[in-house]
Write a protein that holds these residues in place. Structure first.
Motif, PDB file in Angstrom:
ATOM      1  N   LEU A 138      57.867 -39.234  -4.135  1.00  0.00           N
ATOM      2  CA  LEU A 138      56.586 -39.820  -3.754  1.00  0.00           C
ATOM      3  C   LEU A 138      55.512 -39.384  -4.737  1.00  0.00           C
ATOM      4  O   LEU A 138      55.194 -38.203  -4.865  1.00  0.00           O
ATOM      5  CB  LEU A 138      56.209 -39.396  -2.329  1.00  0.00           C
ATOM      6  N   ASP A 139      54.968 -40.352  -5.462  1.00  0.00           N
ATOM      7  CA  ASP A 139      53.945 -40.101  -6.469  1.00  0.00           C
ATOM      8  C   ASP A 139      52.673 -40.807  -6.013  1.00  0.00           C
ATOM      9  O   ASP A 139      52.496 -41.999  -6.244  1.00  0.00           O
ATOM     10  CB  ASP A 139      54.410 -40.626  -7.826  1.00  0.00           C
ATOM     11  N   GLY A 140      51.793 -40.058  -5.356  1.00  0.00           N
ATOM     12  CA  GLY A 140      50.638 -40.683  -4.737  1.00  0.00           C
ATOM     13  C   GLY A 140      51.076 -41.459  -3.512  1.00  0.00           C
ATOM     14  O   GLY A 140      51.643 -40.900  -2.572  1.00  0.00           O
ATOM     15  N   LYS A 141      50.852 -42.766  -3.513  1.00  0.00           N
ATOM     16  CA  LYS A 141      51.258 -43.613  -2.389  1.00  0.00           C
ATOM     17  C   LYS A 141      52.563 -44.348  -2.661  1.00  0.00           C
ATOM     18  O   LYS A 141      53.076 -45.030  -1.770  1.00  0.00           O
ATOM     19  CB  LYS A 141      50.141 -44.620  -2.079  1.00  0.00           C
ATOM     20  N   ASN A 142      53.071 -44.230  -3.861  1.00  0.00           N
ATOM     21  CA  ASN A 142      54.259 -44.990  -4.236  1.00  0.00           C
ATOM     22  C   ASN A 142      55.409 -44.070  -4.615  1.00  0.00           C
ATOM     23  O   ASN A 142      55.211 -42.946  -5.088  1.00  0.00           O
ATOM     24  CB  ASN A 142      53.936 -45.915  -5.418  1.00  0.00           C
ATOM     25  N   TYR A 143      56.616 -44.590  -4.412  1.00  0.00           N
ATOM     26  CA  TYR A 143      57.809 -43.865  -4.817  1.00  0.00           C
ATOM     27  C   TYR A 143      58.165 -44.216  -6.263  1.00  0.00           C
ATOM     28  O   TYR A 143      58.038 -45.370  -6.682  1.00  0.00           O
ATOM     29  CB  TYR A 143      58.984 -44.199  -3.904  1.00  0.00           C
TER      30      TYR A 143
END
Length: 503
Positions: free
Chosen positions: A257-262
């Motif tokens: 998970l990088d911020g709100k996105n995978y």
């Protein structure tokens, strides 16, 4: 200013202000210019304290009795690096050392046009400014001045001797630099050039790196030290591994998970590295374009990703993208070197589409018994099956069992019938950890298993398949605190595996 946090220790000198007053009688001296060359050496101030309280990393307090001496020491080196330490002496002996000589706040220094000494600390935006009055440096603390003079030879030797005694000997606390143990002058970038195009890939011996990307740095820098302590299996980057001769890579393309996105990151379990999976394959593509005689094998495994459906969609989309057109080779039992040159063969334990780019692997698990290790198989995109033998024994292992499993698979590999229509492909892991999931346990295992593999290869002929090792290319690897060296013999093992192809 004396920083309140030095590496893992905090120090609180609650009576320091009172002590400083006696050191501040000549604040009015004019500041004089100073050069970097003038700084090289140790600068020290010793303070007699009545009561000093120190806080360690567990927030437990220790009160030191009357008559103790606190020494603040700055070490300046000709290359612009520096460190500082705080030692406590009582009755001529060191009684508390919240900062060791080599496990301290690493920093670099510079001198500005006015002669101010600017100290910048690693992994911190903070900096200190020391002033020079012609003969002394002064360090500001709560508006007071703490004056440091160049240490005498007697002072330097005293604190060094006491630090040695405190740590049980210099070797126990010497701070090692990983870069110093990376192979120098080694270039195996084209070792496959001499292989015949007609030779079977299954009939090769290939140096491989377990959890290949764990030297690329950690994505979460806040807890990077945890991953460095528990998840590191390599000291060389992918580029460096390719240069020393590694041609097989154990890749863990976990969803992170990088911020709100995978995103897909090269990981070791829950420990994501800084390297994106797309950049890993881009690195291989660019390197192979520059070295067209070579090829690579990449095996795919997951241990942390829970949503396998989402992973399959994302990974499948990535590797089938136009960016990698022509990079991946199809799999077949009797795949040849000529068919593989300049390409990557991908073998995955997890399905990411109806058909693989390369092959799908089944029956691969942590088995001790050779018979179970030989029950696996690879399925090609045309549905054909090829035997797969894997020694990846790592669960609940013992030293004796691991070494025996390694040797038994080496013996089985050289005894294969390579004339068969579908000869077995072999993957053999010296890699493992014993007594806990820690990077140093991988190093400790490498000291034994890598050496066992070398000794066996020295006295046997025949191809052994992929050898997945820890600390590939590193004959010595410093532990995560950089205070101990392990004899991982990883460069020797890479060399022995390459040479096995000429026997």
């Amino acid at each position: 200013m004396v920083r309140n946090s030095i590496t893992c220790f905090g120090i609180f000198l609650w009576c320091l202000g009172m002590m400083m007053a006696s050191c501040s009688s000549d604040d009015g001296k004019d500041q004089q210019p100073i050069s970097a060359e003038t700084l090289v050496g140790e600068w020290i101030v010793e303070i007699q304290a009545d009561d000093i309280m120190l806080e360690d990393s567990d927030e437990e307090w220790e009160t030191l009795a009357d008559g103790y001496t606190v020494a603040l020491i700055y070490h300046f080196f000709a290359d612009g690096s520096c460190w500082k330490e705080i030692d406590v002496m009582g009755e001529g002996r060191m009684v508390y050392q919240p900062v060791s000589r080599y496990d301290t706040d690493e920093c670099k220094y510079s001198v500005d046009a006015k002669g101010n000494v600017i100290i910048e600390y690693k992994d911190s935006e903070e900096s200190d400014v020391l002033l020079f009055d012609g003969t002394r440096l002064s360090d500001e603390y709560d508006g007071e001045r703490l004056y440091l003079s160049q240490a005498t030879a007697e002072q330097s030797q005293l604190y060094k001797d006491e630090s040695d005694a405190w740590h049980g000997g210099a070797d126990d606390y010497q701070r090692y630099d990983v870069a110093a143990f990376k192979p120098k002058g080694v270039d195996n970038s084209r070792w496959m050039k001499t292989l015949k195009d007609s030779r079977l890939v299954a009939d090769l011996s290939l140096p491989g790196s377990h959890d290949a990307c764990t030297a690329e740095g950690w994505h979460n820098e806040i807890i990077a030290f945890v991953f460095e302590m528990t998840a590191k299996c390599q000291d060389l980057t992918i580029q460096e591994q390719l240069k020393v001769g590694v041609r097989a890579f154990d890749l863990r393309p976990e969803r992170d998970l990088d911020g709100k996105n995978y995103v897909l990151r090269c990981s070791h379990g829950i420990a994501p590295t800084k390297m994106y999976v797309r950049d890993f394959f881009k690195t291989l593509k660019q390197w192979l374009a520059a070295h067209p005689t070579e090829f690579c094998i990449v095996t795919i495994d997951l241990t942390a990703t829970k949503d396998k459906t989402a992973w399959a969609n994302e990974f499948g989309t990535l590797v089938n993208g136009a960016e990698y057109n022509g990079l991946f080779s199809d799999f077949k039992s009797r795949l040849t070197v000529g068919e593989m040159r300049g390409k990557v063969l991908m073998l995955s334990k997890w399905e990411y589409g109806a058909k693989p780019l390369g092959g799908y692997c089944y029956g691969w698990d942590s088995y001790l018994e050779l018979e179970k290790q030989q029950q696996g198989y690879i399925v090609a995109s045309d549905g054909s099956k090829t035997p797969l033998w894997v020694q990846d024994y790592w669960k609940d292992i013992t030293r004796i069992n691991k070494d025996q499993a390694l040797i038994k698979m080496l013996e089985a590999a050289v005894a294969r019938d390579m004339t068969a229509s579908a000869p077995a492909w072999v993957i053999n892991y010296p890699s493992a950890y014993i007594d806990g999931f820690f990077s140093d346990n991988y190093r400790q295992n490498a000291e034994s298993a890598n050496k066992k593999a070398i000794d066996w290869l020295d006295s046997h002929k025949g191809s052994v398949g992929i050898i997945y090792m820890d600390f590939a290319g590193m004959d010595k690897s410093p532990d995560y605190t950089r205070t101990k060296l392990y004899n991982t013999v990883g460069m020797q093992l890479v060399d022995r595996v390459i040479k096995q192809n000429r026997k």
